[in-house]
Each structure stands twice: as structure tokens, then as C-alpha cells.
Design an enzyme around this catalytic site. Structure first.
Site, PDB file in Angstrom:
ATOM      1  N   MET A  29       0.831  -1.190   0.000  1.00  0.00           N
ATOM      2  CA  MET A  29       0.000   0.000   0.000  1.00  0.00           C
ATOM      3  C   MET A  29       0.865   1.239   0.000  1.00  0.00           C
ATOM      4  SD  MET A  29      -2.805  -1.254   2.757  1.00  0.00           S
ATOM      5  CE  MET A  29      -3.531   0.343   2.848  1.00  0.00           C
ATOM      6  N   SER A  52      -8.782  -5.326  -2.098  1.00  0.00           N
ATOM      7  CA  SER A  52      -7.742  -4.889  -3.019  1.00  0.00           C
ATOM      8  C   SER A  52      -6.670  -4.120  -2.263  1.00  0.00           C
ATOM      9  CB  SER A  52      -8.333  -3.992  -4.110  1.00  0.00           C
ATOM     10  OG  SER A  52      -8.581  -2.686  -3.614  1.00  0.00           O
ATOM     11  N   ASP A  53      -5.522  -3.967  -2.867  1.00  0.00           N
ATOM     12  CA  ASP A  53      -4.552  -3.014  -2.348  1.00  0.00           C
ATOM     13  C   ASP A  53      -4.998  -1.616  -2.782  1.00  0.00           C
ATOM     14  OD1 ASP A  53      -2.325  -1.917  -1.102  1.00  0.00           O
ATOM     15  OD2 ASP A  53      -0.983  -3.472  -1.834  1.00  0.00           O
ATOM     16  N   TYR A  54      -4.280  -0.616  -2.318  1.00  0.00           N
ATOM     17  CA  TYR A  54      -4.691   0.782  -2.455  1.00  0.00           C
ATOM     18  C   TYR A  54      -4.854   1.166  -3.932  1.00  0.00           C
ATOM     19  CZ  TYR A  54      -4.812   5.527  -0.380  1.00  0.00           C
ATOM     20  OH  TYR A  54      -5.182   6.769   0.072  1.00  0.00           O
ATOM     21  N   THR A  55      -6.086   1.353  -4.338  1.00  0.00           N
ATOM     22  CA  THR A  55      -6.472   1.735  -5.715  1.00  0.00           C
ATOM     23  C   THR A  55      -5.997   0.738  -6.774  1.00  0.00           C
ATOM     24  OG1 THR A  55      -4.561   3.195  -6.129  1.00  0.00           O
ATOM     25  CG2 THR A  55      -6.502   4.199  -5.126  1.00  0.00           C
TER      26      THR A  55
END
Length: 788
Positions: free
Chosen positions: A1, A312-315
Site C-alpha cells: 500500500m 484490493s490493495d490501495y487503488t
């Protein structure tokens, strides 16, 4: 992240979120799955018909019948609050979305007061009063920072590692949190990759043991208790194998390598009952992990039986657009259909899934399944019974960054340090005379906590200088000089002096700084040189191609060595470095990683011999960057090098040895250990019999010490090429001077299994080499023949 400092957060963040912040055990062998397609049910898949499961299902069924499609999609939306954000995008209009039931979770909001106010918005103002889950990157401690994960792994101490996670959960939950994005279990064999600092290193067996310990530490035995955190294993999958060691980059490998070398720690976490899984940024076989159905559904859910939620990971949903897989609607639909449940920050699910449903691009069942898994996580955390169960202000006042937690952090740090060299017993230091403490990291408390310590307060950490003064005693005179900046590249230093870890430069001439250091050293009996990396030279988006000490530090070391006085290098690093020159010229090197809030006194404890170093490295140290990737469990070529010297038409380099500087599992002690020959219970085995391998280890030195006794196995003839050795067991033992202990390992056919070219998990009859020693290089060996 990914993260940005809070000073960059927009003023439009809602008023609630913008409120001020108040600030020696035997390890059993891993039991792998029986095949790639058929594995034992995981802990999360067990007891599906238990009364608790039936009750939860009935509750969720009833709730979902009341939910509109917008409210179901809203549960799939994870937003970021107004504190320590971990990416370049922040959420807006959060209060309004909460009232509309469009928020399932929030991260980077802490303190019982703030979390209660946000939770009240959901409970008092949304139609169905569904509570919000609150998460944060609690990676190696909360306010009390423990050593970075790569350092914790070097302890080879599973109870110690579990306790560090338990203490982190205790503190974080006291501050209102109930979800952590940890443990990170990515196998990494490339120290150029900055996030190796967050990993357990290169080995799947050790990584699996650590994954289990971390999950147990965070989640305890009852996730509904208010002092636990739901763990989130990451990054699924293969993130640590990014090409060129460059963050977010592509990953390409065979499935045999996935199953044998990279998947085991993820599966170990699933089998341990981890509540959530995070997808990774990289692509796998040309499909980004966040939208990879083979990974998220076929492997994770069908093969391994995972029943929890996937975030999910960041975006990373949105970033699939840049991967070239379509617009936001297309990649959001792809991710949902792949098995992703919750969209972190990007809001692609929130803004496009209803349209995709109407157009037939996703199904109602796919949305329902994702929503159900998120609601089940909240149910297991007890949030439907009491949404404010983590909002106890008294706990926040009495359980965070206490004398007790700092004491545990200090004890933990001492057991992670690795003694790389100690010629002529230069260490431990004597408690008399004068010590010159020199180096750019000698008085830098902000860098002690290491990378990914988003909730720690670096200003409250203890520097090495202060730690030495605390521990040395009245008979020791300590003189200090900086001697050099971390690097002569001020722009590089500025890029890594972030997130509360500001490193102020000394703008005087380099020769002036060195002269000052030499003056301090002139009257000293010994010089302690605090060298290495800044904390944020490792971590996310901190890949490096040069793993040598910066020139400014090398120049200082040369001057110190020229004094003729003994020089002890205290090495701060979040990755293996290339320190060939330093190893050749210095009498003693103590690798201290980044030891956390109490790094300073912990280092002093070891330097003065109050604690005997017992750490062993879990990621191979290369001689130079050209050897990378480098790891101990490599497979032979058809033309292996015979001996250490260069041979034409053999697999070796013209300019450097094949061997690493320090091998996997390596680490010295202030005492010495002798190993006897191995005694096997039998030289011939058959079927499911168990082999007992015994070895006697003797402390041949003058002080007590701990040794990590390591078991390796080699399958000498197989249908697939096999590694020259694989870790299959370890024990950490304490020995008094002159004491001997017999260490026994039990080997069954489970330890002989591997995934073959058909991805069947099998073992094959034949000859096996059993190796036991104090590191992967220096072992005793014996052979056994195993028939079907």
C-alpha cells in the site's frame, strides 16, 4: 500500500475525520496440501454446520434480504480517513456516503473518540445501521514499534514473533481499530526490492511458520474479543518477485515455482484461519492479481478453501486501467468476477457495479457473495452485537506505549540482531574507558522505528547515543560525532526523509565532518560506527540498484580504520547490503536492522554483552548486485561449478565468486557451538515411517548463548530438478557454557513432498541427504534411502 504524508490531505475531508488525533521452542514441520487441486479444508472452512455458523448465516440472510442493491455495493467500498494515508488518493464526501450506506470500511482513522463518532454516523443515520470496520497498517507494532518484519524473522523465534503481533493487536484495538493489513508474507529473493524489509525473507518453510505465528498473535483464539485484530495476509500473490526488484512491476514465473517456493506462506496463513486476504499490485501470467480469477477464486477459494474476505490493495482496481485492461467499469467488473470483495479507496465498485449489473456484465450473485463475506467479517468481530466494542477510552489511556510494552519491544529487538563478524572477540564492549560513537545514524531516533511504522511516534524512540548512555554505566565515557551525512546525494536523502523521519543534513564540508569524528576518536579505546540506510530507504516505492554503503560513509570508515583503533560497525538496514569491503576491513559488524521504539537501549544491551546476539539472517547477503537474485535453495545446472575457483564452461562468474557474502541462516554469537555428526534412526526407510535425525550441539565458549539448529533436506534424484537443499525444520536452543544438548528432528514423507510438473504434491522414492547445522552453508550430513 502507498501513502502520502498527512500534510497533503485536502481540507475537504469531513469534519469528523479531521478531528485532532490523540496521539526456545521447537518448530514443527509444515504440513502442506496433498495436491494443487485437492487440499485439506482450511481453518476458515471448518465447522460450516456448527451452531455458530448456522446462527451467523441466519443473521446475514435476514439482513441481506432488507438491503437494496446500492446498500450491498456500499459494503464493498473501503475508504481512507484523514490520518496516515497510504496512497496518493484520498476519499471525499465520506460523511454523506456513510449516511447513504455506501461505506463498508474505513482505514487510517484512530482513537476511540474519533472511531465512535464515525461509527455513530453509520449506526444512527444509515437506514440499516450496519457497523463499519476500521483498519490500519499495523505492521510491526502500533504506537510501540517493534523491529521491522525482516528483523523479527531473524529471531527464528515463533513465540516471540507471535507475542509481538499480540502486543500490536492489544495496542491498536485499544485505540479503536479492529483490522490490520498484516502479515506480509511475500517471499523475496531480491534485496533491491524495498519491501523486503516487510517480509520474512527468502524461505517458504520459515515464512510459513512466521505467517501462522502472526495470524495467531493478531487474531487470538476468539476474534470477537475487543483486544484482537482481524489479520489480512498480503500481497496475494508473488509480489516479492517483481522483475528487476522494482516495486509494482510485473511478475513472471512457472506454476511449479509458485506452488513450491512462493505460495506456501499464503496458504499457511489461510490454514491458520486468517480473516482476510489482500490482492497484490503486480500481474501474474499477464493478468493483474486484483482481477486474476485463477488466483482469487481457483487457488485461494477452491483449492485452499478460504472463506474470508478479499480486499484490493490501495487503488489497485483503478490501476488495472494502466495495466491496459479497460476503463474503470470494465476493470471493476473484472475484479468482482475474479473474486475480489472490497475495493480499497478507488470507488470503482461504488460507481460502476450497479451499471454493470444492469448491463449483465456482473451478476446479482457475485455482488451478494462479496457483500456476505464482508458482513460475515463484521459479525465475527462482534460489531453487530456492539459496534462500539473497540471504543474504550480507558484502554486507550492505559494500554498504549506503556513502560511494559516498551520493555517487551526492547527484549524483542535484542533477539533480532545478527552478529556478522567478531574478530578477536572485539565484542562485547568493556564497561570502562572511552567509546567514540560516530556516524550519521548514531543520534537519529526518528529512523529507529523503521519503515511502515505509520502509527508509531518516531520522536519518542530512543537513539543509539541515548541508549548507550543509559546502559554503559558511570565508568564509560562516550564521545559523539556525526562524521558524515548518510549520503552525499542530498536529493536522495530528501526523498527518504519523510513520514515523520526527517533527517537533517549537516551542510559543513565532508572533510570537516570527518576531522571532527577523528578528534572524537583520538582519545577513545574503541570506535562504534553507526552506519547504513535511512529507515525509508527500504519499504514501499524504495527500490535501489546500489546496495553498497554510500560513499560518504565509506570515506568516514576508511578514516576511522586508519586510526588503528578497533572499529565496530553497527549496521542499520532494511535489506541485505553488499558490504564486502567492510567485512574485509572491520573486526566486528553487528546488523541491527531497524529495531523499533527501543532500538537504542536494545543495541546497547547487546554491545555491552548484557544480551548475547542470537539472530540469523533470513535473506542471503550478496557480494554485489550482479549476483541478484541470490538465495540458498537454488537448483543445480547441468554444468555446476566444482569447488570455489573459476572454471571455464561451468556455471560461474568471471569477476566474483558464486558464493554469497553471508549465507541464509548465518549469524554469530559471543560464544561458539560445536556440532557432532548426525545420527539417523535408520539408513533405510519405507512408506509412512518416521525418521529421527539427532545431533548433539555443545556450547564450547565461555558464556551462555542461543543457537538456531537448522534442518535441511535434499532430494538427490527426482522427476523434476530439485533444490540443493531446503529448510525443513529448526529449533532454537539455549546452552550454558560447556553444556551439550541432543536435538532431534522427526522427518516424514510430508517433508519429502514437492509439486511436480503436473502440480501434484508427491514424494518419490530414492536417496535423500539430511543436513543439520547453524546455517545453510555449514552443515553436517547423512543419507537415507526411502522406499515407497
Amino acid at each position: 500500500m502507498r501513502r502520502i504524508p498527512s500534510i497533503f490531505l485536502p481540507m475537504a475531508i469531513c469534519s469528523v475525520l479531521a478531528m485532532p488525533v490523540m496521539i526456545t521452542a521447537q518448530v514443527k514441520a509444515q504440513q502442506p496440501a496433498t495436491s494443487a487441486t485437492k487440499s485439506r479444508p482450511s481453518a476458515t472452512a471448518a465447522a460450516q454446520s456448527s451452531p455458530a455458523q448456522v446462527k451467523m448465516k441466519a443473521f446475514i440472510d435476514a439482513l441481506m434480504k432488507k438491503m437494496t442493491i446500492d446498500e450491498k455495493i456500499g459494503q464493498l467500498n473501503l475508504l481512507v480517513g484523514g490520518e496516515a494515508t497510504t496512497g496518493s488518493v484520498v476519499s471525499t464526501g465520506v460523511e454523506d456516503k456513510i449516511r447513504k450506506g455506501q461505506v463498508g470500511g474505513i482505514f487510517s482513522v484512530t482513537s476511540p473518540q474519533r472511531i465512535r463518532k464515525v461509527q455513530e454516523l453509520a449506526i444512527n443515520n444509515s437506514r440499516l445501521k450496519i457497523p463499519i470496520i476500521f483498519g490500519l497498517d499495523v505492521i510491526h507494532g502500533y504506537r510501540t514499534a517493534f523491529p521491522i518484519p525482516l528483523a523479527l524473522a531473524a529471531s527464528w523465534d515463533m513465540p516471540l514473533i507471535e507475542r509481538s503481533a499480540r502486543m500490536a493487536a492489544q495496542e491498536a484495538s485499544a485505540d479503536g481499530l479492529n483490522w490490520t493489513f498484516s502479515p506480509m508474507v511475500d517471499i523475496s529473493r531480491d534485496p533491491r526490492w524495498g519491501r523486503i524489509a516487510e517480509s520474512s525473507g527468502e524461505d517458504p518453510f520459515l515464512g510459513s511458520a512466521i505467517a501462522r505465528a502472526m495470524v495467531k498473535g493478531y487474531q487470538g483464539d476468539d476474534l470477537s474479543k475487543n483486544n484482537t485484530l482481524m489479520a489480512c495476509v498480503k500481497h496475494f500473490a508473488l509480489y516479492g518477485a517483481s522483475e528487476a526488484g522494482r516495486d509494482y512491476h510485473s511478475v513472471d514465473m512457472s506454476r511449479i515455482k509458485m506452488y513450491n517456493d512462493y505460495f506456501p506462506p499464503y496458504k499457511a496463513a489461510v490454514d491458520a484461519g486468517v480473516g482476510s486476504v489482500m490482492s497484490s499490485f503486480n500481474d501474474v501470467e499477464g493478468i493483474p492479481a486484483t482481477g486474476n480469477k485463477w488466483l482469487l477464486t481457483d487457488v485461494l477459494r477452491k483449492q485452499w478453501g478460504f472463506k474470508g474476505m478479499v480486499v484490493s490493495d490501495y487503488t489497485s482496481v483503478n490501476e488495472m486501467i494502466d495495466h491496459g485492461l479497460g476503463d474503470l467499469q470494465a476493470v471493476s467488473a473484472l475484479s468482482l468476477k475474479a473474486g475480489l470483495d472490497m475495493d480499497m479507496v478507488g470507488e470503482g465498485f461504488l460507481t460502476t457495479l450497479k451499471k454493470s449489473l444492469q448491463e449483465g456484465k456482473v451478476t446479482q450473485a457475485e455482488i451478494d457473495n462479496a457483500c456476505r463475506r464482508i458482513l460475515e467479517a463484521k459479525y465475527k468481530l462482534g460489531l453487530f452485537d456492539d459496534p462500539y466494542r473497540y471504543c474504550d477510552e480507558n484502554r486507550a489511556k492505559t494500554e498504549i506505549f506503556t513502560d511494559a510494552t516498551r520493555k517487551i519491544a526492547r527484549e524483542t529487538a535484542t533477539r533480532t540482531f545478527v552478529l556478522l563478524k567478531n574478530q578477536n572477540n572485539t565484542l562485547p564492549l568493556q564497561r570502562k574507558g572511552t567509546i567514540a560513537l560516530v556516524g550519521p545514524l548514531a543520534n537519529s531516533k526518528e529512523n529507529m522505528v523503521g519503515t511502515w511504522a505509520v502509527s508509531a511516534e518516531p520522536s519518542k524512540a530512543t537513539s543509539l547515543l541515548d541508549g548507550l548512555k543509559q546502559v554503559a554505566g558511570s565508568n564509560v565515557n562516550i564521545v559523539y560525532a556525526r562524521g558524515a551525512n548518510v549520503t552525499e546525494d542530498s536529493a536522495l536523502e530528501a526523498r527518504t526523509s519523510i513520514f515523520g523521519k526527517l533527517m537533517e543534513r549537516d551542510n559543513r564540508n565532508a572533510d570537516t565532518l570527518i576531522a571532527e569524528a577523528l578528534k572524537a576518536a583520538a582519545g577513545a579505546d574503541v570506535i562504534v560506527a553507526a552506519m547504513g540506510e535511512l529507515a525509508e530507504m527500504t519499504g514501499e516505492a524504495s527500490s535501489r540498484t546500489d546496495l553498497n554503503l554510500p560513499h560518504s560513509q565509506k570515506k568516514l570508515l576508511e578514516a576511522l580504520i586508519a586510526t588503528g583503533k578497533p572499529v565496530v560497525m553497527v549496521l542499520f538496514t532494511g535489506r541485505p547490503l553488499s558490504i564486502v569491503e567492510e567485512d574485509a576491513k572491520l573486526p566486528a559488524i553487528l546488523n541491527v536492522w531497524f529495531g523499533g521504539s527501543e532500538a537504542g537501549p536494545a543495541i546497547a544491551d547487546v554491545l555491552f554483552g548484557d544480551q548475547n546476539p542470537s539472530g540469523k539472517i533470513t535473506a542471503t547477503f550478496p557480494r554485489n548486485v550482479g549476483q541478484i537474485p541470490i538465495y540458498y535453495s537454488y537448483r543445480n545446472t547441468g554444468r555446476p561449478l566444482q569447488g570455489d575457483n573459476f572454471q571455464k564452461f561451468r556455471s560461474n562468474y568471471l569477476d566474483v565468486s558464486n558464493t554469497p557474502l553471508y549465507p541464509f541462516g548465518y549469524g554469530l554469537s559471543y560464544t561458539s557451538f560445536n556440532y557432532s555428526d548426525i545420527v539417523l534412526s535408520s539408513a533405510k526407510m519405507k512408506g509412512n515411517q518416521q525418521l529421527i535425525a539427532k545431533i548433539t550441539v555443545t556450547n564450547s565458549g565461555k558464556v551462555e548463548g542461543e543457537e538456531v539448529v537448522q534442518l535441511y533436506i535434499r532430494d538427490k534424484v527426482a522427476s523434476n530438478t530439485r533444490p540443493l537443499k531446503e529448510l525443513k525444520g529448526f529449533q532454537k536452543i539455549l546452552l550454558q557454557p560447556g553444556e551439550s544438548k541432543q536435538v532431534s528432528f522427526t522427518v516424514s514423507t510430508e517433508e519429502l513432498k514437492f509439486y511436480n510438473h503436473e502440480l501434484k504434491h508427491i514424494w518419490e522414492a530414492g536417496e535423500f541427504e539430511i543436513m543439520i547445522g547453524g546455517n545453510s552453508r555449514d552443515t553436517k550430513s547423512a543419507t537415507v534411502w526411502w522406499d515407497k
